[in-house]
Design a protein around this motif. Structure first.
Motif, PDB file in Angstrom:
ATOM      1  N   ASN A  90       0.809  -1.231   0.000  1.00 34.40           N
ATOM      2  CA  ASN A  90       0.000   0.000   0.000  1.00 34.40           C
ATOM      3  C   ASN A  90       0.839   1.277   0.000  1.00 34.40           C
ATOM      4  O   ASN A  90       0.301   2.359   0.198  1.00 34.40           O
ATOM      5  N   ILE A  91       2.137   1.139  -0.195  1.00 37.24           N
ATOM      6  CA  ILE A  91       3.022   2.294  -0.310  1.00 37.24           C
ATOM      7  C   ILE A  91       3.576   2.323  -1.740  1.00 37.24           C
ATOM      8  O   ILE A  91       3.465   3.322  -2.426  1.00 37.24           O
ATOM      9  N   CYS A  92       4.155   1.184  -2.138  1.00 36.90           N
ATOM     10  CA  CYS A  92       4.768   1.129  -3.463  1.00 36.90           C
ATOM     11  C   CYS A  92       4.543  -0.200  -4.174  1.00 36.90           C
ATOM     12  O   CYS A  92       4.994  -0.374  -5.303  1.00 36.90           O
ATOM     13  N   ILE A  93       3.869  -1.123  -3.522  1.00 36.21           N
ATOM     14  CA  ILE A  93       3.644  -2.450  -4.121  1.00 36.21           C
ATOM     15  C   ILE A  93       2.362  -3.036  -3.545  1.00 36.21           C
ATOM     16  O   ILE A  93       1.929  -2.642  -2.455  1.00 36.21           O
ATOM     17  N   LEU A 111       8.852   2.408  12.130  1.00 33.81           N
ATOM     18  CA  LEU A 111       9.034   2.683  13.558  1.00 33.81           C
ATOM     19  C   LEU A 111      10.510   2.816  13.933  1.00 33.81           C
ATOM     20  O   LEU A 111      10.864   3.658  14.759  1.00 33.81           O
ATOM     21  N   THR A 112      11.378   2.032  13.312  1.00 26.67           N
ATOM     22  CA  THR A 112      12.810   2.173  13.621  1.00 26.67           C
ATOM     23  C   THR A 112      13.304   3.567  13.244  1.00 26.67           C
ATOM     24  O   THR A 112      14.156   4.131  13.933  1.00 26.67           O
ATOM     25  N   GLY A 113      12.760   4.114  12.164  1.00 27.18           N
ATOM     26  CA  GLY A 113      13.128   5.477  11.771  1.00 27.18           C
ATOM     27  C   GLY A 113      12.675   6.505  12.782  1.00 27.18           C
ATOM     28  O   GLY A 113      13.421   7.439  13.121  1.00 27.18           O
ATOM     29  N   LEU A 114      11.461   6.350  13.275  1.00 30.29           N
ATOM     30  CA  LEU A 114      10.933   7.270  14.290  1.00 30.29           C
ATOM     31  C   LEU A 114      11.756   7.183  15.575  1.00 30.29           C
ATOM     32  O   LEU A 114      12.095   8.217  16.173  1.00 30.29           O
ATOM     33  N   ILE A 115      12.093   5.986  15.968  1.00 30.86           N
ATOM     34  CA  ILE A 115      12.879   5.809  17.196  1.00 30.86           C
ATOM     35  C   ILE A 115      14.277   6.399  17.022  1.00 30.86           C
ATOM     36  O   ILE A 115      14.787   7.086  17.918  1.00 30.86           O
ATOM     37  N   THR A 116      14.896   6.172  15.877  1.00 26.31           N
ATOM     38  CA  THR A 116      16.221   6.746  15.626  1.00 26.31           C
ATOM     39  C   THR A 116      16.161   8.267  15.684  1.00 26.31           C
ATOM     40  O   THR A 116      17.006   8.899  16.328  1.00 26.31           O
ATOM     41  N   ALA A 117      15.164   8.855  15.056  1.00 30.40           N
ATOM     42  CA  ALA A 117      15.012  10.320  15.084  1.00 30.40           C
ATOM     43  C   ALA A 117      14.794  10.813  16.513  1.00 30.40           C
ATOM     44  O   ALA A 117      15.328  11.853  16.903  1.00 30.40           O
ATOM     45  N   THR A 118      14.032  10.063  17.278  1.00 29.13           N
ATOM     46  CA  THR A 118      13.786  10.427  18.678  1.00 29.13           C
ATOM     47  C   THR A 118      15.092  10.434  19.463  1.00 29.13           C
ATOM     48  O   THR A 118      15.363  11.359  20.230  1.00 29.13           O
ATOM     49  N   VAL A 119      15.902   9.408  19.250  1.00 29.12           N
ATOM     50  CA  VAL A 119      17.189   9.321  19.955  1.00 29.12           C
ATOM     51  C   VAL A 119      18.089  10.492  19.567  1.00 29.12           C
ATOM     52  O   VAL A 119      18.733  11.097  20.431  1.00 29.12           O
ATOM     53  N   TYR A 120      18.128  10.839  18.289  1.00 28.78           N
ATOM     54  CA  TYR A 120      18.976  11.942  17.839  1.00 28.78           C
ATOM     55  C   TYR A 120      18.589  13.267  18.502  1.00 28.78           C
ATOM     56  O   TYR A 120      19.434  14.146  18.661  1.00 28.78           O
ATOM     57  N   MET A 121      17.334  13.417  18.876  1.00 31.83           N
ATOM     58  CA  MET A 121      16.867  14.657  19.512  1.00 31.83           C
ATOM     59  C   MET A 121      17.115  14.685  21.019  1.00 31.83           C
ATOM     60  O   MET A 121      16.966  15.719  21.639  1.00 31.83           O
ATOM     61  N   ARG A 122      17.478  13.561  21.582  1.00 31.20           N
ATOM     62  CA  ARG A 122      17.699  13.490  23.027  1.00 31.20           C
ATOM     63  C   ARG A 122      19.042  14.125  23.388  1.00 31.20           C
ATOM     64  O   ARG A 122      20.016  13.980  22.637  1.00 31.20           O
ATOM     65  N   GLY A 143       4.525  16.631  12.979  1.00 31.51           N
ATOM     66  CA  GLY A 143       5.570  17.461  12.402  1.00 31.51           C
ATOM     67  C   GLY A 143       6.958  16.896  12.654  1.00 31.51           C
ATOM     68  O   GLY A 143       7.908  17.211  11.949  1.00 31.51           O
ATOM     69  N   PHE A 144       7.076  16.040  13.666  1.00 27.76           N
ATOM     70  CA  PHE A 144       8.357  15.424  13.991  1.00 27.76           C
ATOM     71  C   PHE A 144       8.556  14.200  13.098  1.00 27.76           C
ATOM     72  O   PHE A 144       7.667  13.369  12.986  1.00 27.76           O
ATOM     73  N   ALA A 145       9.719  14.096  12.474  1.00 22.41           N
ATOM     74  CA  ALA A 145      10.008  12.977  11.565  1.00 22.41           C
ATOM     75  C   ALA A 145       8.809  12.770  10.641  1.00 22.41           C
ATOM     76  O   ALA A 145       8.227  11.700  10.561  1.00 22.41           O
ATOM     77  N   ALA A 146       8.464  13.836   9.945  1.00 19.96           N
ATOM     78  CA  ALA A 146       7.253  13.863   9.115  1.00 19.96           C
ATOM     79  C   ALA A 146       7.244  12.785   8.032  1.00 19.96           C
ATOM     80  O   ALA A 146       6.171  12.376   7.581  1.00 19.96           O
ATOM     81  N   GLY A 147       8.393  12.290   7.649  1.00 15.15           N
ATOM     82  CA  GLY A 147       8.461  11.249   6.629  1.00 15.15           C
ATOM     83  C   GLY A 147       8.055   9.872   7.128  1.00 15.15           C
ATOM     84  O   GLY A 147       7.854   8.950   6.342  1.00 15.15           O
ATOM     85  N   VAL A 148       7.926   9.726   8.442  1.00 15.14           N
ATOM     86  CA  VAL A 148       7.537   8.440   9.017  1.00 15.14           C
ATOM     87  C   VAL A 148       6.025   8.280   8.871  1.00 15.14           C
ATOM     88  O   VAL A 148       5.252   9.106   9.350  1.00 15.14           O
ATOM     89  N   ASN A 149       5.616   7.210   8.229  1.00 16.48           N
ATOM     90  CA  ASN A 149       4.204   6.944   7.988  1.00 16.48           C
ATOM     91  C   ASN A 149       3.588   6.258   9.210  1.00 16.48           C
ATOM     92  O   ASN A 149       3.698   5.041   9.381  1.00 16.48           O
ATOM     93  N   ARG A 150       2.967   7.039  10.046  1.00 16.05           N
ATOM     94  CA  ARG A 150       2.372   6.519  11.274  1.00 16.05           C
ATOM     95  C   ARG A 150       1.199   5.587  10.995  1.00 16.05           C
ATOM     96  O   ARG A 150       0.926   4.666  11.760  1.00 16.05           O
ATOM     97  N   GLU A 151       0.494   5.820   9.882  1.00 15.57           N
ATOM     98  CA  GLU A 151      -0.627   4.947   9.519  1.00 15.57           C
ATOM     99  C   GLU A 151      -0.154   3.526   9.243  1.00 15.57           C
ATOM    100  O   GLU A 151      -0.842   2.564   9.565  1.00 15.57           O
ATOM    101  N   VAL A 152       1.013   3.395   8.635  1.00 11.49           N
ATOM    102  CA  VAL A 152       1.580   2.072   8.381  1.00 11.49           C
ATOM    103  C   VAL A 152       1.855   1.372   9.710  1.00 11.49           C
ATOM    104  O   VAL A 152       1.539   0.194   9.882  1.00 11.49           O
TER     105      VAL A 152
END
Length: 188
Positions: A90-93, A111-122, A143-152
């Motif tokens: 449902n994203i690209c295939i 989710l790994t991307g969101l967690i990594t971004a969260t760690v970088y902000m700590r 608005g935080f890590a806007a590229g992370v698709n939370r719906e997925v």
């Protein structure tokens, strides 16, 4: 592709970006963690996680489609190809995750991307003391890590019939096991 070494060699044959390789390590670590929790084959699940973005550096506009071509050329079995490309459902295939492993990959990739971004902000830049509530706060801030698709992530939790908090916790714990490799241990 029976060993981690073979999976890593395949990944690095098509990817030179350190951030993409690190993302592969993060997804691999989390897949191994979930496999252990579910009593599944850690090596197999980890290898799928490691190579899941095999085509992304060279073919971002054809993501997952080129993975299939590359893996067929490399002689990779159809079951592995299917598992890898299902994370783009449902994203690209249009290959829907069916097996538990595929559902985990689909859920934790973003989710790994969101967690990594969260760690970088700590302030301490460490995952070692990261709590679920900190990630949930960032999850709610679109608005935080806007590229992370939370719906997925939410759709994946539903497919797995797991609570978001548990998925976040297990993802953090999996990433902690590879914290040094991911460079998420902070100031030492």
């Amino acid at each position: 592709m029976e060993t981690r070494r073979e999976a890593y060699e395949l990944l690095t044959k098509y990817n030179t970006s350190s951030s993409l390789i690190k993302h592969g390590f993060a997804v691999e670590a989390v897949m191994r963690y979930f496999a252990r929790k579910f009593g599944e084959d850690e090596e197999y699940w980890g290898n799928i996680g490691l190579i899941h973005d095999l085509d992304y550096e060279l073919y971002p506009e054809e993501h997952c489609h080129k993975t299939k071509e590359i893996m067929e050329k490399e002689g990779i079995s159809e079951d592995i190809i299917r598992s890898v490309i299902s994370h783009g459902w449902n994203i690209c295939i249009d290959v829907k995750p069916e097996h538990k492993m595929e559902k985990v990959l689909y859920t934790i990739d973003e989710l790994t991307g969101l967690i990594t971004a969260t760690v970088y902000m700590r302030p301490n830049k460490s995952i070692l003391d990261l709590e679920v509530k900190s990630v949930k706060k960032k999850f709610k801030s679109t608005g935080f890590a806007a590229g992370v698709n939370r719906e997925v992530i939410l759709a994946g939790c539903e497919m797995l019939e797991m609570e978001l908090d548990t998925v976040i916790l297990w993802t953090i714990d999996g990433m902690k096991e590879a914290a040094k490799e991911l460079e998420l241990v902070g100031e030492l």
